[in-house]
Write a protein that holds these residues in place. Structure first.
Motif, PDB file in Angstrom:
ATOM      1  N   ARG A  51       0.744  -1.313   0.047  1.00  0.00           N
ATOM      2  CA  ARG A  51      -0.025  -0.075   0.057  1.00  0.00           C
ATOM      3  C   ARG A  51       0.953   1.318   0.074  1.00  0.00           C
ATOM      4  N   PRO A  52       1.727   1.529  -0.958  1.00  0.00           N
ATOM      5  CA  PRO A  52       2.396   2.809  -1.203  1.00  0.00           C
ATOM      6  C   PRO A  52       1.601   3.900  -1.377  1.00  0.00           C
ATOM      7  N   SER A  53       2.479   5.037  -1.248  1.00  0.00           N
ATOM      8  CA  SER A  53       1.666   6.415  -1.343  1.00  0.00           C
ATOM      9  C   SER A  53       1.641   6.360  -2.937  1.00  0.00           C
ATOM     10  N   VAL A  54       2.429   5.851  -3.778  1.00  0.00           N
ATOM     11  CA  VAL A  54       2.560   6.039  -5.379  1.00  0.00           C
ATOM     12  C   VAL A  54       3.118   4.901  -5.645  1.00  0.00           C
ATOM     13  N   ALA A  55       2.605   4.326  -7.008  1.00  0.00           N
ATOM     14  CA  ALA A  55       3.176   3.563  -7.649  1.00  0.00           C
ATOM     15  C   ALA A  55       3.556   4.063  -9.211  1.00  0.00           C
ATOM     16  N   VAL A  56       5.046   3.909  -9.567  1.00  0.00           N
ATOM     17  CA  VAL A  56       5.632   4.353 -10.723  1.00  0.00           C
ATOM     18  C   VAL A  56       5.517   3.044 -11.581  1.00  0.00           C
ATOM     19  N   VAL A  57       4.849   3.582 -12.920  1.00  0.00           N
ATOM     20  CA  VAL A  57       4.526   2.319 -13.762  1.00  0.00           C
ATOM     21  C   VAL A  57       4.969   2.500 -15.072  1.00  0.00           C
ATOM     22  N   ASP A  58       5.573   1.633 -15.581  1.00  0.00           N
ATOM     23  CA  ASP A  58       5.898   1.598 -17.219  1.00  0.00           C
ATOM     24  C   ASP A  58       4.643   0.752 -17.926  1.00  0.00           C
ATOM     25  N   VAL A  59       4.257   1.444 -19.397  1.00  0.00           N
ATOM     26  CA  VAL A  59       3.290   0.945 -20.087  1.00  0.00           C
ATOM     27  C   VAL A  59       3.645  -0.549 -20.513  1.00  0.00           C
ATOM     28  N   ARG A  60       4.671  -0.647 -21.079  1.00  0.00           N
ATOM     29  CA  ARG A  60       4.817  -2.055 -21.690  1.00  0.00           C
ATOM     30  C   ARG A  60       5.679  -2.795 -20.987  1.00  0.00           C
ATOM     31  N   MET A  61       5.269  -3.882 -20.433  1.00  0.00           N
ATOM     32  CA  MET A  61       5.722  -4.829 -19.629  1.00  0.00           C
ATOM     33  C   MET A  61       5.694  -6.316 -19.976  1.00  0.00           C
ATOM     34  N   PRO A  62       6.412  -7.214 -19.396  1.00  0.00           N
ATOM     35  CA  PRO A  62       6.242  -8.931 -20.044  1.00  0.00           C
ATOM     36  C   PRO A  62       4.956  -9.253 -19.347  1.00  0.00           C
ATOM     37  N   PRO A  63       4.378 -10.270 -20.014  1.00  0.00           N
ATOM     38  CA  PRO A  63       5.067 -11.103 -21.087  1.00  0.00           C
ATOM     39  C   PRO A  63       4.953 -10.621 -22.463  1.00  0.00           C
ATOM     40  N   THR A  64       3.860  -9.652 -22.929  1.00  0.00           N
ATOM     41  CA  THR A  64       3.533  -9.327 -24.375  1.00  0.00           C
ATOM     42  C   THR A  64       4.248  -8.049 -24.719  1.00  0.00           C
ATOM     43  N   HIS A  65       4.777  -7.290 -23.772  1.00  0.00           N
ATOM     44  CA  HIS A  65       5.214  -5.930 -23.785  1.00  0.00           C
ATOM     45  C   HIS A  65       4.336  -4.900 -24.735  1.00  0.00           C
ATOM     46  N   THR A  66       3.184  -5.026 -24.187  1.00  0.00           N
ATOM     47  CA  THR A  66       2.288  -4.173 -24.917  1.00  0.00           C
ATOM     48  C   THR A  66       1.521  -3.370 -24.206  1.00  0.00           C
ATOM     49  N   ASP A  67       0.495  -3.343 -23.178  1.00  0.00           N
ATOM     50  CA  ASP A  67      -0.054  -2.634 -22.533  1.00  0.00           C
ATOM     51  C   ASP A  67      -0.203  -3.069 -20.885  1.00  0.00           C
ATOM     52  N   ARG A  71      -2.598  -1.575 -17.824  1.00  0.00           N
ATOM     53  CA  ARG A  71      -3.682  -2.250 -17.483  1.00  0.00           C
ATOM     54  C   ARG A  71      -3.694  -2.242 -16.022  1.00  0.00           C
ATOM     55  N   ALA A  72      -2.577  -2.545 -15.390  1.00  0.00           N
ATOM     56  CA  ALA A  72      -2.473  -3.198 -14.050  1.00  0.00           C
ATOM     57  C   ALA A  72      -2.572  -1.720 -13.360  1.00  0.00           C
ATOM     58  N   ALA A  73      -2.167  -0.519 -13.674  1.00  0.00           N
ATOM     59  CA  ALA A  73      -2.408   0.809 -13.245  1.00  0.00           C
ATOM     60  C   ALA A  73      -4.028   1.090 -13.204  1.00  0.00           C
ATOM     61  N   VAL A  74      -4.726   0.929 -14.132  1.00  0.00           N
ATOM     62  CA  VAL A  74      -6.233   1.023 -14.197  1.00  0.00           C
ATOM     63  C   VAL A  74      -6.731  -0.151 -13.336  1.00  0.00           C
ATOM     64  N   GLU A  75      -6.230  -1.197 -13.064  1.00  0.00           N
ATOM     65  CA  GLU A  75      -6.922  -1.932 -11.894  1.00  0.00           C
ATOM     66  C   GLU A  75      -6.679  -1.574 -10.454  1.00  0.00           C
ATOM     67  N   ILE A  76      -5.534  -0.801 -10.419  1.00  0.00           N
ATOM     68  CA  ILE A  76      -5.081  -0.286  -9.138  1.00  0.00           C
ATOM     69  C   ILE A  76      -5.815   0.918  -8.788  1.00  0.00           C
ATOM     70  N   ARG A  77      -6.186   1.596  -9.851  1.00  0.00           N
ATOM     71  CA  ARG A  77      -7.184   2.890  -9.589  1.00  0.00           C
ATOM     72  C   ARG A  77      -8.513   2.201  -9.010  1.00  0.00           C
ATOM     73  N   ALA A  78      -8.922   1.148  -9.349  1.00  0.00           N
ATOM     74  CA  ALA A  78     -10.082   0.453  -8.861  1.00  0.00           C
ATOM     75  C   ALA A  78     -10.125   0.086  -7.487  1.00  0.00           C
ATOM     76  N   SER A  79      -9.066  -0.755  -7.432  1.00  0.00           N
ATOM     77  CA  SER A  79      -8.949  -1.548  -5.930  1.00  0.00           C
ATOM     78  C   SER A  79      -8.168  -0.740  -4.872  1.00  0.00           C
ATOM     79  N   ALA A  80      -7.642   0.027  -5.313  1.00  0.00           N
ATOM     80  CA  ALA A  80      -6.772   0.912  -4.319  1.00  0.00           C
ATOM     81  C   ALA A  80      -6.716   2.432  -4.756  1.00  0.00           C
ATOM     82  N   PRO A  81      -7.881   3.182  -4.629  1.00  0.00           N
ATOM     83  CA  PRO A  81      -7.868   4.436  -5.070  1.00  0.00           C
ATOM     84  C   PRO A  81      -7.256   5.467  -4.241  1.00  0.00           C
TER      85      PRO A  81
END
Length: 222
Positions: A51-67, A71-81
């Protein structure tokens, strides 16, 4: 105030060299990197655990290196606003960025790696996002506002458009005044005009600034 606290950061970056360098730089600037992640799933787990103050997120990560990262950032916004999200990437994923901002622009940042010239600039944005502010790169704003309805935006004067775009980038009235070389009082008048044209009356919990930015991003500007 968050500004005076040691920020607790989760860092998601699949490049080990860049990740280690950022951990060192952030530590030297008074931030505590409580966990690092190399995949979207690792990011979600780290945020849930720490439960950090902030998460620094790159867009493209494994396994597909697309989004995966955003996608994880959007999920965090929903689950840990309460966790701020600062996307830090070489890429603008406009559709996912729009989803990231869908529930409000507060506590969200999106910066492009090649456009951040100084570490202090990055850490300032990180602290602003952790405190519930906004930090959007102008190029990100431009891509998010490249299309859309124009009705309320057409009512803005050129100066009012400049002001609301700078608001979208996370600037305070004082900062906007300095950038536009006008008085802070003049900026306040422009902001009030934007609120009026966007039909945003004052409320007890006045979040009109965030709503004005969301209106700008949703309807198209720039």
């Amino acid at each position: 105030m968050v500004i005076n606290e040691r920020l607790r950061v989760v860092l998601a970056e699949d490049s080990v060299v860049l990740r280690d360098g950022m951990v060192e730089l952030l530590g030297a600037r008074g931030c505590e990197v409580v966990a690092t992640a190399g995949t979207g799933s690792e990011l979600l787990a780290a945020v849930a655990e720490h439960r950090p103050s902030v998460a620094v997120v790159d867009v493209r990560m494994p396994p597909t290196h697309t989004d995966e990262g955003i996608r994880a950032a959007v999920e965090i916004r929903a689950s840990a606003p309460g966790v701020g999200i600062l996307v830090f990437s070489q890429h603008v994923e406009a559709s996912w960025a729009t989803r990231l901002l869908a529930d409000g622009a507060s506590g969200v940042g999106y910066l492009l790696k090649e456009r951040v010239a100084r570490t202090a600039e990055f850490v300032d944005a990180l602290r602003r996002v952790a405190a519930g502010g906004t930090a959007l790169d102008p190029e990100v704003v431009a891509q998010l506002t490249s299309s859309g309805r124009r009705s309320r935006l057409d009512a803005l004067t050129p100066r009012e458009r400049e002001v609301v775009e700078l608001m979208a980038q996370g600037h305070s009235n004082r900062s906007i005044a300095a950038l536009l070389v006008v008085s802070e009082r003049a900026v306040e008048k422009h902001v009030a005009a934007v609120f009026g044209k966007f039909d945003l009356p004052a409320t007890e919990a006045d979040n009109r600034r965030v709503k004005a930015v969301l209106t700008y991003l949703a309807e198209g500007g720039g």
